[in-house]
Design a protein around this motif. Structure first.
Motif, PDB file in Angstrom:
ATOM      1  N   MET A   1      54.389 -18.975  -9.395  1.00 49.56           N
ATOM      2  CA  MET A   1      54.345 -19.882  -8.273  1.00 49.56           C
ATOM      3  C   MET A   1      55.150 -19.337  -7.082  1.00 49.56           C
ATOM      4  SD  MET A   1      55.280 -23.879  -8.306  1.00 49.56           S
ATOM      5  CE  MET A   1      54.458 -24.903  -7.149  1.00 49.56           C
ATOM      6  N   PHE A   2      56.255 -18.626  -7.365  1.00 47.90           N
ATOM      7  CA  PHE A   2      57.078 -18.053  -6.307  1.00 47.90           C
ATOM      8  C   PHE A   2      57.129 -16.545  -6.479  1.00 47.90           C
ATOM      9  CE2 PHE A   2      58.756 -22.343  -6.962  1.00 47.90           C
ATOM     10  CZ  PHE A   2      58.764 -22.836  -5.670  1.00 47.90           C
ATOM     11  N   ASP A   3      57.081 -15.822  -5.364  1.00 47.53           N
ATOM     12  CA  ASP A   3      57.220 -14.370  -5.398  1.00 47.53           C
ATOM     13  C   ASP A   3      58.678 -13.952  -5.511  1.00 47.53           C
ATOM     14  OD1 ASP A   3      54.483 -14.098  -5.074  1.00 47.53           O
ATOM     15  OD2 ASP A   3      54.621 -13.929  -2.895  1.00 47.53           O
ATOM     16  N   THR A   4      59.566 -14.871  -5.156  1.00 46.73           N
ATOM     17  CA  THR A   4      60.993 -14.590  -5.191  1.00 46.73           C
ATOM     18  C   THR A   4      61.656 -15.336  -6.338  1.00 46.73           C
ATOM     19  OG1 THR A   4      61.471 -16.409  -3.679  1.00 46.73           O
ATOM     20  CG2 THR A   4      61.122 -14.229  -2.690  1.00 46.73           C
ATOM     21  N   LYS A   5      62.892 -14.957  -6.589  1.00 43.02           N
ATOM     22  CA  LYS A   5      63.677 -15.595  -7.639  1.00 43.02           C
ATOM     23  C   LYS A   5      65.086 -15.807  -7.093  1.00 43.02           C
ATOM     24  CE  LYS A   5      64.443 -14.895 -12.563  1.00 43.02           C
ATOM     25  NZ  LYS A   5      64.200 -13.934 -13.668  1.00 43.02           N
ATOM     26  N   ILE A   6      65.656 -16.951  -7.418  1.00 39.78           N
ATOM     27  CA  ILE A   6      67.046 -17.235  -7.073  1.00 39.78           C
ATOM     28  C   ILE A   6      67.845 -17.206  -8.367  1.00 39.78           C
ATOM     29  CG2 ILE A   6      68.688 -18.899  -6.136  1.00 39.78           C
ATOM     30  CD1 ILE A   6      66.324 -20.052  -4.477  1.00 39.78           C
ATOM     31  N   ALA A   7      68.861 -16.359  -8.394  1.00 40.46           N
ATOM     32  CA  ALA A   7      69.720 -16.264  -9.575  1.00 40.46           C
ATOM     33  C   ALA A   7      71.165 -16.456  -9.159  1.00 40.46           C
ATOM     34  CB  ALA A   7      69.547 -14.922 -10.266  1.00 40.46           C
ATOM     35  N   ILE A   8      71.870 -17.246  -9.937  1.00 40.57           N
ATOM     36  CA  ILE A   8      73.308 -17.425  -9.787  1.00 40.57           C
ATOM     37  C   ILE A   8      73.927 -16.889 -11.064  1.00 40.57           C
ATOM     38  CG2 ILE A   8      75.189 -19.097  -9.549  1.00 40.57           C
ATOM     39  CD1 ILE A   8      73.140 -20.941  -8.104  1.00 40.57           C
ATOM     40  N   VAL A   9      74.848 -15.938 -10.923  1.00 37.99           N
ATOM     41  CA  VAL A   9      75.502 -15.351 -12.084  1.00 37.99           C
ATOM     42  C   VAL A   9      76.976 -15.728 -12.036  1.00 37.99           C
ATOM     43  CG1 VAL A   9      75.952 -13.256 -13.410  1.00 37.99           C
ATOM     44  CG2 VAL A   9      73.893 -13.405 -11.975  1.00 37.99           C
ATOM     45  N   LEU A  10      77.453 -16.337 -13.114  1.00 45.01           N
ATOM     46  CA  LEU A  10      78.841 -16.768 -13.221  1.00 45.01           C
ATOM     47  C   LEU A  10      79.590 -15.916 -14.235  1.00 45.01           C
ATOM     48  CD1 LEU A  10      78.189 -20.606 -13.447  1.00 45.01           C
ATOM     49  CD2 LEU A  10      78.791 -19.294 -11.405  1.00 45.01           C
ATOM     50  N   ARG A  11      80.843 -15.610 -13.921  1.00 51.19           N
ATOM     51  CA  ARG A  11      81.663 -14.891 -14.889  1.00 51.19           C
ATOM     52  C   ARG A  11      81.868 -15.798 -16.103  1.00 51.19           C
ATOM     53  NH1 ARG A  11      87.247 -12.855 -12.738  1.00 51.19           N
ATOM     54  NH2 ARG A  11      87.944 -14.830 -13.620  1.00 51.19           N
ATOM     55  N   ASN A  12      81.739 -15.247 -17.291  1.00 49.94           N
ATOM     56  CA  ASN A  12      81.681 -16.047 -18.503  1.00 49.94           C
ATOM     57  C   ASN A  12      83.009 -16.627 -18.969  1.00 49.94           C
ATOM     58  OD1 ASN A  12      82.885 -13.746 -19.500  1.00 49.94           O
ATOM     59  ND2 ASN A  12      81.255 -13.249 -20.939  1.00 49.94           N
ATOM     60  N   ASN A  13      84.115 -16.324 -18.318  1.00 58.74           N
ATOM     61  CA  ASN A  13      85.405 -16.843 -18.776  1.00 58.74           C
ATOM     62  C   ASN A  13      86.001 -17.893 -17.833  1.00 58.74           C
ATOM     63  OD1 ASN A  13      86.019 -15.128 -16.687  1.00 58.74           O
ATOM     64  ND2 ASN A  13      87.553 -13.941 -17.804  1.00 58.74           N
ATOM     65  N   LEU A  14      85.163 -18.530 -17.052  1.00 57.56           N
ATOM     66  CA  LEU A  14      85.629 -19.574 -16.142  1.00 57.56           C
ATOM     67  C   LEU A  14      85.759 -20.910 -16.858  1.00 57.56           C
ATOM     68  CD1 LEU A  14      83.423 -18.858 -12.988  1.00 57.56           C
ATOM     69  CD2 LEU A  14      85.766 -18.100 -13.423  1.00 57.56           C
ATOM     70  N   ALA A 119      65.646 -12.765  -3.946  1.00 59.52           N
ATOM     71  CA  ALA A 119      64.849 -11.604  -3.572  1.00 59.52           C
ATOM     72  C   ALA A 119      63.579 -11.619  -4.409  1.00 59.52           C
ATOM     73  CB  ALA A 119      65.641 -10.319  -3.797  1.00 59.52           C
ATOM     74  N   ASP A 120      62.764 -10.579  -4.254  1.00 59.02           N
ATOM     75  CA  ASP A 120      61.584 -10.415  -5.093  1.00 59.02           C
ATOM     76  C   ASP A 120      61.992 -10.536  -6.565  1.00 59.02           C
ATOM     77  OD1 ASP A 120      58.669  -9.223  -5.308  1.00 59.02           O
ATOM     78  OD2 ASP A 120      59.924  -8.118  -6.732  1.00 59.02           O
ATOM     79  N   LYS A 121      61.151 -11.202  -7.351  1.00 61.93           N
ATOM     80  CA  LYS A 121      61.469 -11.452  -8.765  1.00 61.93           C
ATOM     81  C   LYS A 121      61.885 -10.193  -9.512  1.00 61.93           C
ATOM     82  CE  LYS A 121      58.400 -15.353  -9.619  1.00 61.93           C
ATOM     83  NZ  LYS A 121      57.223 -15.807 -10.356  1.00 61.93           N
ATOM     84  N   LYS A 122      61.121  -9.110  -9.336  1.00 63.15           N
ATOM     85  CA  LYS A 122      61.410  -7.872 -10.057  1.00 63.15           C
ATOM     86  C   LYS A 122      62.755  -7.279  -9.646  1.00 63.15           C
ATOM     87  CE  LYS A 122      56.588  -6.721 -10.880  1.00 63.15           C
ATOM     88  NZ  LYS A 122      55.496  -5.781 -10.659  1.00 63.15           N
ATOM     89  N   ILE A 123      63.079  -7.379  -8.380  1.00 58.75           N
ATOM     90  CA  ILE A 123      64.367  -6.867  -7.895  1.00 58.75           C
ATOM     91  C   ILE A 123      65.515  -7.687  -8.472  1.00 58.75           C
ATOM     92  CG2 ILE A 123      65.803  -6.575  -5.833  1.00 58.75           C
ATOM     93  CD1 ILE A 123      63.211  -5.841  -4.334  1.00 58.75           C
ATOM     94  N   VAL A 124      65.385  -9.005  -8.454  1.00 57.40           N
ATOM     95  CA  VAL A 124      66.431  -9.857  -9.014  1.00 57.40           C
ATOM     96  C   VAL A 124      66.609  -9.559 -10.503  1.00 57.40           C
ATOM     97  CG1 VAL A 124      67.101 -12.245  -9.548  1.00 57.40           C
ATOM     98  CG2 VAL A 124      66.195 -11.677  -7.286  1.00 57.40           C
ATOM     99  N   ASP A 125      65.514  -9.381 -11.223  1.00 65.66           N
ATOM    100  CA  ASP A 125      65.608  -9.057 -12.651  1.00 65.66           C
ATOM    101  C   ASP A 125      66.335  -7.733 -12.882  1.00 65.66           C
ATOM    102  OD1 ASP A 125      64.341 -11.409 -13.360  1.00 65.66           O
ATOM    103  OD2 ASP A 125      62.382 -10.475 -13.621  1.00 65.66           O
ATOM    104  N   LYS A 126      66.061  -6.737 -12.043  1.00 69.75           N
ATOM    105  CA  LYS A 126      66.744  -5.440 -12.179  1.00 69.75           C
ATOM    106  C   LYS A 126      68.224  -5.564 -11.850  1.00 69.75           C
ATOM    107  CE  LYS A 126      62.718  -2.549 -11.341  1.00 69.75           C
ATOM    108  NZ  LYS A 126      62.025  -1.623 -10.438  1.00 69.75           N
ATOM    109  N   ILE A 127      68.537  -6.283 -10.784  1.00 66.42           N
ATOM    110  CA  ILE A 127      69.932  -6.438 -10.376  1.00 66.42           C
ATOM    111  C   ILE A 127      70.731  -7.190 -11.435  1.00 66.42           C
ATOM    112  CG2 ILE A 127      71.458  -7.565  -8.701  1.00 66.42           C
ATOM    113  CD1 ILE A 127      69.381  -6.888  -6.548  1.00 66.42           C
ATOM    114  N   THR A 128      70.156  -8.254 -12.005  1.00 71.25           N
ATOM    115  CA  THR A 128      70.904  -9.112 -12.936  1.00 71.25           C
ATOM    116  C   THR A 128      70.787  -8.658 -14.398  1.00 71.25           C
ATOM    117  OG1 THR A 128      69.058 -10.672 -13.105  1.00 71.25           O
ATOM    118  CG2 THR A 128      70.731 -11.121 -11.408  1.00 71.25           C
TER     119      THR A 128
END
Length: 135
Positions: A1-14, A119-128
């Motif tokens: 449905m969307f060409d982009t993806k929004i990802a929020i990454v949190l440090r796991n010890n918060l 960003a583009d879904k594939k880019i967000v997946d690679k970054i995260t």
């Protein structure tokens, strides 16, 4: 449905309150950068009005210190403007103080506790890559 993806990454010890605080701040950064993600205001059957929300889902991920630093580096290498929250910002009380403390650090020494990007879904997946679904 969307060409982009929004990802929020949190440090796991918060702590729980920190995770919620950082998520709220980071999502406003994304909305500020991409105002077109905000939909129309909501109304209930009784005619009460409510704020508009994002039209696009946001995925919340978790990562350790090393992985979140890598995600930060990858986003910079790809030229993706992101929302960043560093550990020292927990001790400030307003935007000007946040920006002042943030400016004291470079990417290699920033203690990133949260990062959000769209960003583009594939880019967000690679970054995260390496981050996991937040539990």
């Amino acid at each position: 449905m969307f060409d982009t993806k929004i990802a929020i990454v949190l440090r796991n010890n918060l702590q729980s309150w920190q995770k919620l605080n950082v998520t709220a701040f980071l999502s406003t950064g994304i909305a500020g950068q991409f105002p077109d993600i905000i939909g129309e205001p909501y109304s209930d059957r009784a005619g009460n009005s409510y704020n508009a929300l994002s039209i696009q889902p946001m995925i919340v991920l978790s990562a350790d210190d090393e992985t979140i630093a890598t995600i930060h580096r990858r986003s910079l290498e790809r030229g993706i403007i992101s929302s960043i929250f560093i550990e020292e910002m927990f001790a400030t009380g307003h935007d000007a103080a946040n920006r002042a403390v943030f400016s004291e650090f470079a990417p290699e020494d920033a203690k990133v506790v949260g990062i959000a990007l769209r960003a583009d879904k594939k880019i967000v997946d690679k970054i995260t890559k390496g981050a996991t679904m937040h539990a």
